[in-house]
Motif scaffolding. Structure first.
Motif, PDB file in Angstrom:
ATOM      1  N   PHE A 163       0.840  -1.201   0.000  1.00 41.79           N
ATOM      2  CA  PHE A 163       0.000   0.000   0.000  1.00 41.79           C
ATOM      3  C   PHE A 163       0.869   1.243   0.000  1.00 41.79           C
ATOM      4  O   PHE A 163       0.667   2.176  -0.769  1.00 41.79           O
ATOM      5  CB  PHE A 163      -0.909  -0.008   1.230  1.00 41.79           C
ATOM      6  CG  PHE A 163      -1.868   1.156   1.261  1.00 41.79           C
ATOM      7  CD1 PHE A 163      -3.157   1.039   0.777  1.00 41.79           C
ATOM      8  CD2 PHE A 163      -1.454   2.377   1.782  1.00 41.79           C
ATOM      9  CE1 PHE A 163      -4.022   2.117   0.804  1.00 41.79           C
ATOM     10  CE2 PHE A 163      -2.311   3.455   1.806  1.00 41.79           C
ATOM     11  CZ  PHE A 163      -3.609   3.310   1.314  1.00 41.79           C
ATOM     12  N   TYR A 168      -1.611  -0.490  -5.146  1.00 38.13           N
ATOM     13  CA  TYR A 168      -2.881  -0.638  -4.443  1.00 38.13           C
ATOM     14  C   TYR A 168      -3.569  -1.963  -4.749  1.00 38.13           C
ATOM     15  O   TYR A 168      -4.110  -2.606  -3.859  1.00 38.13           O
ATOM     16  CB  TYR A 168      -3.798   0.539  -4.769  1.00 38.13           C
ATOM     17  CG  TYR A 168      -3.188   1.850  -4.378  1.00 38.13           C
ATOM     18  CD1 TYR A 168      -2.841   2.093  -3.040  1.00 38.13           C
ATOM     19  CD2 TYR A 168      -2.923   2.844  -5.312  1.00 38.13           C
ATOM     20  CE1 TYR A 168      -2.254   3.289  -2.659  1.00 38.13           C
ATOM     21  CE2 TYR A 168      -2.331   4.038  -4.940  1.00 38.13           C
ATOM     22  CZ  TYR A 168      -2.001   4.251  -3.612  1.00 38.13           C
ATOM     23  OH  TYR A 168      -1.423   5.415  -3.237  1.00 38.13           O
ATOM     24  N   TYR A 193     -10.013  -2.233   6.720  1.00 38.79           N
ATOM     25  CA  TYR A 193      -9.982  -0.783   6.526  1.00 38.79           C
ATOM     26  C   TYR A 193      -9.074  -0.403   5.359  1.00 38.79           C
ATOM     27  O   TYR A 193      -9.436   0.390   4.501  1.00 38.79           O
ATOM     28  CB  TYR A 193      -9.503  -0.107   7.807  1.00 38.79           C
ATOM     29  CG  TYR A 193      -9.115   1.331   7.620  1.00 38.79           C
ATOM     30  CD1 TYR A 193     -10.083   2.323   7.472  1.00 38.79           C
ATOM     31  CD2 TYR A 193      -7.772   1.709   7.571  1.00 38.79           C
ATOM     32  CE1 TYR A 193      -9.738   3.644   7.281  1.00 38.79           C
ATOM     33  CE2 TYR A 193      -7.412   3.023   7.375  1.00 38.79           C
ATOM     34  CZ  TYR A 193      -8.391   3.993   7.233  1.00 38.79           C
ATOM     35  OH  TYR A 193      -8.046   5.287   7.040  1.00 38.79           O
ATOM     36  N   TRP A 194      -7.871  -1.016   5.324  1.00 38.84           N
ATOM     37  CA  TRP A 194      -6.917  -0.633   4.282  1.00 38.84           C
ATOM     38  C   TRP A 194      -7.398  -1.074   2.895  1.00 38.84           C
ATOM     39  O   TRP A 194      -7.056  -0.439   1.899  1.00 38.84           O
ATOM     40  CB  TRP A 194      -5.530  -1.202   4.573  1.00 38.84           C
ATOM     41  CG  TRP A 194      -4.866  -0.478   5.712  1.00 38.84           C
ATOM     42  CD1 TRP A 194      -4.522  -0.975   6.923  1.00 38.84           C
ATOM     43  CD2 TRP A 194      -4.477   0.912   5.739  1.00 38.84           C
ATOM     44  NE1 TRP A 194      -3.954  -0.004   7.711  1.00 38.84           N
ATOM     45  CE2 TRP A 194      -3.929   1.165   7.007  1.00 38.84           C
ATOM     46  CE3 TRP A 194      -4.574   1.960   4.813  1.00 38.84           C
ATOM     47  CZ2 TRP A 194      -3.455   2.414   7.383  1.00 38.84           C
ATOM     48  CZ3 TRP A 194      -4.097   3.215   5.188  1.00 38.84           C
ATOM     49  CH2 TRP A 194      -3.554   3.428   6.459  1.00 38.84           C
ATOM     50  N   ASN A 197      -9.461   1.708   1.807  1.00 46.42           N
ATOM     51  CA  ASN A 197      -8.616   2.853   1.533  1.00 46.42           C
ATOM     52  C   ASN A 197      -7.883   2.704   0.205  1.00 46.42           C
ATOM     53  O   ASN A 197      -7.695   3.666  -0.540  1.00 46.42           O
ATOM     54  CB  ASN A 197      -7.607   2.971   2.672  1.00 46.42           C
ATOM     55  CG  ASN A 197      -7.421   4.397   3.087  1.00 46.42           C
ATOM     56  OD1 ASN A 197      -7.927   5.298   2.437  1.00 46.42           O
ATOM     57  ND2 ASN A 197      -6.688   4.591   4.153  1.00 46.42           N
ATOM     58  N   TYR A 200     -10.109   3.423  -2.539  1.00 51.51           N
ATOM     59  CA  TYR A 200     -10.272   4.871  -2.637  1.00 51.51           C
ATOM     60  C   TYR A 200      -9.109   5.479  -3.406  1.00 51.51           C
ATOM     61  O   TYR A 200      -9.300   6.318  -4.283  1.00 51.51           O
ATOM     62  CB  TYR A 200     -10.342   5.466  -1.229  1.00 51.51           C
ATOM     63  CG  TYR A 200     -10.480   6.963  -1.226  1.00 51.51           C
ATOM     64  CD1 TYR A 200     -11.737   7.568  -1.275  1.00 51.51           C
ATOM     65  CD2 TYR A 200      -9.365   7.783  -1.197  1.00 51.51           C
ATOM     66  CE1 TYR A 200     -11.872   8.936  -1.297  1.00 51.51           C
ATOM     67  CE2 TYR A 200      -9.490   9.165  -1.223  1.00 51.51           C
ATOM     68  CZ  TYR A 200     -10.748   9.730  -1.266  1.00 51.51           C
ATOM     69  OH  TYR A 200     -10.879  11.092  -1.294  1.00 51.51           O
ATOM     70  N   ALA A 201      -7.900   5.022  -3.056  1.00 52.09           N
ATOM     71  CA  ALA A 201      -6.715   5.568  -3.721  1.00 52.09           C
ATOM     72  C   ALA A 201      -6.761   5.285  -5.221  1.00 52.09           C
ATOM     73  O   ALA A 201      -6.245   6.059  -6.021  1.00 52.09           O
ATOM     74  CB  ALA A 201      -5.451   4.980  -3.100  1.00 52.09           C
ATOM     75  N   ARG A 203      -9.411   5.254  -6.815  1.00 51.03           N
ATOM     76  CA  ARG A 203     -10.618   5.975  -7.232  1.00 51.03           C
ATOM     77  C   ARG A 203     -11.757   5.028  -7.594  1.00 51.03           C
ATOM     78  O   ARG A 203     -12.635   5.368  -8.375  1.00 51.03           O
ATOM     79  CB  ARG A 203     -10.295   6.952  -8.380  1.00 51.03           C
ATOM     80  CG  ARG A 203      -9.108   7.869  -8.041  1.00 51.03           C
ATOM     81  CD  ARG A 203      -8.866   8.955  -9.069  1.00 51.03           C
ATOM     82  NE  ARG A 203      -9.818  10.068  -8.979  1.00 51.03           N
ATOM     83  CZ  ARG A 203      -9.776  11.013  -8.043  1.00 51.03           C
ATOM     84  NH1 ARG A 203      -8.877  10.974  -7.097  1.00 51.03           N
ATOM     85  NH2 ARG A 203     -10.654  11.989  -8.053  1.00 51.03           N
ATOM     86  N   LEU A 230     -15.010   7.763   7.874  1.00 49.26           N
ATOM     87  CA  LEU A 230     -14.504   8.966   7.230  1.00 49.26           C
ATOM     88  C   LEU A 230     -14.172   8.678   5.768  1.00 49.26           C
ATOM     89  O   LEU A 230     -14.523   9.441   4.864  1.00 49.26           O
ATOM     90  CB  LEU A 230     -13.254   9.448   7.973  1.00 49.26           C
ATOM     91  CG  LEU A 230     -12.765  10.854   7.622  1.00 49.26           C
ATOM     92  CD1 LEU A 230     -13.795  11.898   8.034  1.00 49.26           C
ATOM     93  CD2 LEU A 230     -11.435  11.149   8.302  1.00 49.26           C
ATOM     94  N   ASN A 231     -13.526   7.556   5.559  1.00 49.09           N
ATOM     95  CA  ASN A 231     -13.160   7.162   4.206  1.00 49.09           C
ATOM     96  C   ASN A 231     -14.410   6.909   3.364  1.00 49.09           C
ATOM     97  O   ASN A 231     -14.495   7.269   2.188  1.00 49.09           O
ATOM     98  CB  ASN A 231     -12.273   5.916   4.275  1.00 49.09           C
ATOM     99  CG  ASN A 231     -11.777   5.499   2.901  1.00 49.09           C
ATOM    100  OD1 ASN A 231     -12.132   4.435   2.418  1.00 49.09           O
ATOM    101  ND2 ASN A 231     -10.971   6.340   2.269  1.00 49.09           N
ATOM    102  N   SER A 234     -15.852  10.226   2.334  1.00 50.38           N
ATOM    103  CA  SER A 234     -15.086  10.829   1.240  1.00 50.38           C
ATOM    104  C   SER A 234     -15.438  10.188  -0.081  1.00 50.38           C
ATOM    105  O   SER A 234     -15.567  10.863  -1.113  1.00 50.38           O
ATOM    106  CB  SER A 234     -13.586  10.667   1.494  1.00 50.38           C
ATOM    107  OG  SER A 234     -13.251  11.147   2.762  1.00 50.38           O
TER     108      SER A 234
END
Lengths: 273, 427, 173
Positions: A163, A168, A193-194, A197, A200-201, A203, A230-231, A234
């Motif tokens: 990561f 990713y 969680y990751w 994330n 998200y990274a 997209r 929170l993630n 977003s």
């Protein structure tokens, strides 16, 4: 020391008197003798005073005081350390108690019937132990997590390293496989969680949202939840679901007050108009 | 920053041609997570026409952004600032954000520079900027571009145009110097043949307080950067040292030995109104104000070994904050007051550590042998310190998560006592 | 009252003997330093042309000016007691003399903390001087910390050399 400064004057006095004696007067001479004796006496006293100093008794006393000061410092340091250890022990004890309490609640038949309501059997509230009445909000069965062994930690770290390096999709694959093999690991919520994330990274916001959804449902007690929410918010913003994002943020602020994520959520909520 | 830019305008007639109108919602929304985990992949393309310039603008911007620990530099692999931008290729390199630009010489000898920050996925411009500067100002201008990129992507202030102070020892000479944050453009504020230690920036960055040994004993001075005018603030019997400014700039905390051991006192910036703050039988030194001005953290050996304590400025009991190891010194607050950075000794090594005030969690940021004088960048993303490499001190920066470290080894002499200057707020 | 009378008497009598006032200064200094040389001690440092200044005379203990300390220690060792006491005695007998005590350290680490440790070494010499009769106004204890090492080496003997307090008389710094 005052005496010492005084000595020259006294000597001076003696000297002057001696001169006066030349004029010859027996009375003066007697007074002079008396003065001389006094001077000698004082000199002797001074000598003794000096000896006291030179005898170093004060210095000894002083160095003892210094040694005591040092010793006191060390003791003070030990007390500070003990206080700190005491503080963290108390905290740990409290955590242990809460953990134990949680586990017992699941084993105790009374509370189990409350937390897992069964349509077939109904127990009147009056028969329940009083302490359990406040527990009527349905509890999700908490997953009991196990401390990771070295192998687990290494696998987790490797996925995390991917990561960090920006790989990713590789990271997602590694975390997913970790999660399927060690769903009970204490590292599992973080892995979940990751994954979100990383999506998200890349997209892939829909995938990010569902990944965080999984985290929330599978590990409802994890401290990773606020960050996950929170993630998720977003991601919702990115795909234009502003109302949903607002709801997520409000949920985060309400249920996880005091966390860094909640603080961020407050700020973000302000700009979500 | 406004002051900085205004200087630009006056000195050289820079034209800010177009502040591209950048609606905030268009910005890449970057989540900055702890642990240096989510570093944003950004590509800085070589600027068109920068080859002939004395400074490599894109290299300066790249170094700035990378040092912050928030960005991961993407290698352009041959791609340039050429337009139209081939977004697909940049996307293929893994870049989320892209900086392109150009430089061209103007007839009057100045250089015209333009740059654009682009969101690669959305294929839109996030911000842009253009101006003309002299060749001497190219570095400063590149730092300014890095600040704009950083601010556009993170919504935090960039610190690449801030300044630092440090002491450079060369032979038997000691110079108190002020430079760019990366050690370039160093200028001496004062040079002397006696040691200088403990420089401390005033909150408005107009003055530096420091301890000089020119009177054969430590004496505290305050010196104005612009006029170089200096005056004695504390020259009491015994030693005078460790100055630090209150956040309002009206007072200094200093360490004096008026009553035997080293103790902390408050004094007005003009040297009047002395007031004793700490009362301990041991050493109390290296005070540092919390950003709200209510607390002092400091080093004390009242417990037998040097540890970090906190006490109210108004007086009262001190609370010990560090418990790991027997040597924790040189504490400094972060600008949000939530953490402090300090030097921790562990089996003979002196490394930079950071501790969270609420959770008491400590984290080592470095693993070098002899690190000294750590201080946070004004946005708390980086920590400046000096480290010893083959017998001499050099400037170093580590990102606050400990992931990204850089050393500035180009300076001559022995560098010590580095401290990061404040960020000038927009007026 | 008695004291005032005494002072008056003294001033009267000394007025009679004014032509001898110069010589009294020799008497005044007689108790200085059992070693004997009594001349010119009022001026603190500096020779007055009459033989050697005891502060500079290599045969006089007063010419020794450095007190060394053990590692991590701030107490004056027994072997330096006589040296410090001799300076105390000199200060007692020469009220105009003043000394600056500069503490030094060999330690690594924080410069400011080391400054405070050096101060502790200077203070412990100062304490003995004051307890042995020197006056507070005559003694200033300061620290140079790790800033002015006398020995630059990175070995045990250099470090030992740097753990010290120097006694400097006015005019010597």
């Amino acid at each position: 020391m005052f005496l010492r400064a005084f000595l020259p004057l006294l000597l001076l006095l003696g000297y002057g008197v001696a001169q006066a004696a030349l004029f010859g007067d027996s009375e003066t001479r007697e007074q002079l003798e008396a003065l001389r004796t006094k001077v000698l006496e004082m000199e002797a006293r001074m000598q003794r005073t000096e000896e006291v100093f030179m005898g170093q008794s004060l210095i000894e006393l002083h160095s003892q005081a210094e040694a005591l000061k040092e010793e006191m410092g060390k003791l003070r340091g030990q007390i500070e350390v003990l206080e700190d250890e005491n503080r963290s022990l108390r905290k740990r004890q409290k955590d242990f108690y809460l953990d134990l309490d949680n586990r017992l609640r699941q084993i105790e038949p009374g509370s189990a019937s409350v937390s897992v309501p069964d349509a077939g059997i109904s127990i009147p509230a009056s028969e329940l132990p009083a302490a359990d009445i406040k527990n009527t909000t349905p509890l999700k069965t908490p997953v009991i997590l196990q401390l990771p062994d070295t192998a687990q930690r290494n696998r987790y770290d490797a996925a995390y390293a991917l990561f960090k390096d920006g790989d990713y999709s590789g990271s997602i694959a590694s975390f997913e496989s970790f999660l399927s093999q060690h769903p009970q690991s204490a590292l599992a919520p973080a892995a979940a969680y990751w994954i979100g994330n990383a999506h998200y990274a890349m997209r892939n916001f829909d995938k990010a949202i569902s990944a965080q959804q999984r985290l929330i449902e599978t590990y409802p007690d994890s401290p990773k939840i606020p960050d996950g929410l929170l993630n998720m918010a977003s991601s919702q913003v990115e795909i234009g679901q502003k109302a949903a994002a607002r709801k997520t943020l409000e949920n985060l602020i309400a249920n996880h007050p005091g966390t860094e994520a909640a603080e961020k959520a407050k700020r973000r909520l302000g700009s979500l108009k | 920053m406004v002051i900085h830019m205004r200087n630009f305008l006056y000195c050289t007639g820079v034209f800010l041609l177009l502040w591209m109108n950048t609606p905030l919602q268009a910005a890449l929304n970057i989540e900055i997570f702890g642990g240096g985990a989510n570093r944003v992949p950004i590509a800085i393309a070589p600027f068109n026409g920068e080859r002939g310039l004395p400074q490599n603008i894109s290299a300066i911007i790249s170094a700035d952004l990378e040092r912050s620990g928030i960005f991961k530099l993407v290698d352009p692999l041959g791609l340039t600032s050429q337009e139209p931008v081939s977004y697909v290729d940049w996307l293929g390199r893994g870049a989320s954000a892209l900086v392109i630009g150009s430089a061209s010489m103007l007839p009057d000898g100045r250089v015209d520079i333009q740059f654009r920050l682009l969101d690669v996925a959305k294929q839109v411009q996030l911000t842009g900027f253009s101006g003309a500067v002299t060749t001497e100002q190219l570095r400063a201008f590149a730092h300014r571009i890095a600040d704009i990129v950083y601010e556009a992507l993170t919504n935090e202030p960039g610190v690449f145009s801030t300044r630092i102070a440090f002491v450079r020892k060369q032979g038997s000479r000691y110079a108190l110097q002020v430079s760019d944050y990366d050690g370039f453009n160093a200028r001496s504020l004062i040079e002397y043949t006696e040691p200088i230690i403990s420089p401390a920036w005033s909150p408005d960055a107009s003055k530096v307080a420091y301890t000089s040994f020119e009177k054969k004993k430590p004496v505290v001075y305050v010196q104005a950067l612009a006029t170089r005018e200096r005056k004695v603030v504390a020259n009491f019997k015994g030693s005078n040292s460790a100055p630090t400014w209150s956040p309002d700039g009206n007072k200094l905390a200093v360490v004096l030995t008026l009553h035997g051991g080293s103790q902390i006192y408050l004094i007005n910036a003009d040297g009047s109104g002395l007031q004793r703050i700490s009362q301990s039988p041991g050493i109390d030194t290296e005070p540092n104000f919390s950003p709200d001005g209510k607390w002092l953290i400091f080093t004390s050996d009242r417990g037998g070994s040097p540890q970090i304590y906190r006490m109210p400025v108004s007086g009262g009991a001190a609370e010990r904050l560090t418990f790991e190891g027997d040597y924790n010194v040189s504490p400094r607050y972060s600008s949000d007051g939530k953490r402090f950075v300090y030097i921790h000794r562990n089996s003979g090594r002196f490394s930079v550590a950071v501790q969270d005030l609420s959770t008491r969690q400590m984290q080592l940021l470095t693993d070098s042998s002899f690190d000294e004088s750590p201080s946070f960048s004004p946005n708390n993303r980086m920590v400046l310190y000096t480290t010893e490499v083959s017998g001499r001190g050099i400037l170093s920066i580590v990102s606050s998560d400990g992931q990204t470290r850089s050393r500035f080894s180009q300076e001559a002499g022995d560098i010590r006592e580095a401290v990061w200057g404040p960020l000038l707020k927009q007026r | 009252m008695k004291k005032i009378f005494a002072v008056l008497a003294i001033s009267l009598l000394s007025a009679c003997a004014s032509d001898n006032a110069q010589q009294t200064s020799d008497v005044e200094d007689h108790s200085y330093n059992r070693g004997g040389e009594g001349e010119g001690m009022r001026s603190g440092a500096g020779s007055d042309g009459f033989g050697m200044n005891p502060l500079q005379d290599p045969n006089n203990i007063l010419s020794r000016r450095s007190v060394y300390f053990d590692f991590d220690s701030y107490t004056v060792k027994g072997e330096y007691r006589d040296l410090v006491l001799a300076h105390a005695s000199y200060l007692r007998d020469n009220l105009n003399a003043q000394v600056l005590l500069q503490g030094n350290t060999d330690e690594r680490g924080s410069r400011e903390y080391n400054l405070a440790l050096g101060q502790r070494r200077a203070n412990s010499v100062k304490d003995i001087l004051l307890l042995s009769g020197a006056r507070d106004q005559q003694v200033e204890a300061v620290s140079l910390g790790e800033e002015k090492p006398r020995a630059l080496g990175n070995d045990e003997s250099s470090w030992t050399e740097n753990r010290r307090t120097d006694i400097l008389y006015q005019g010597e710094y």
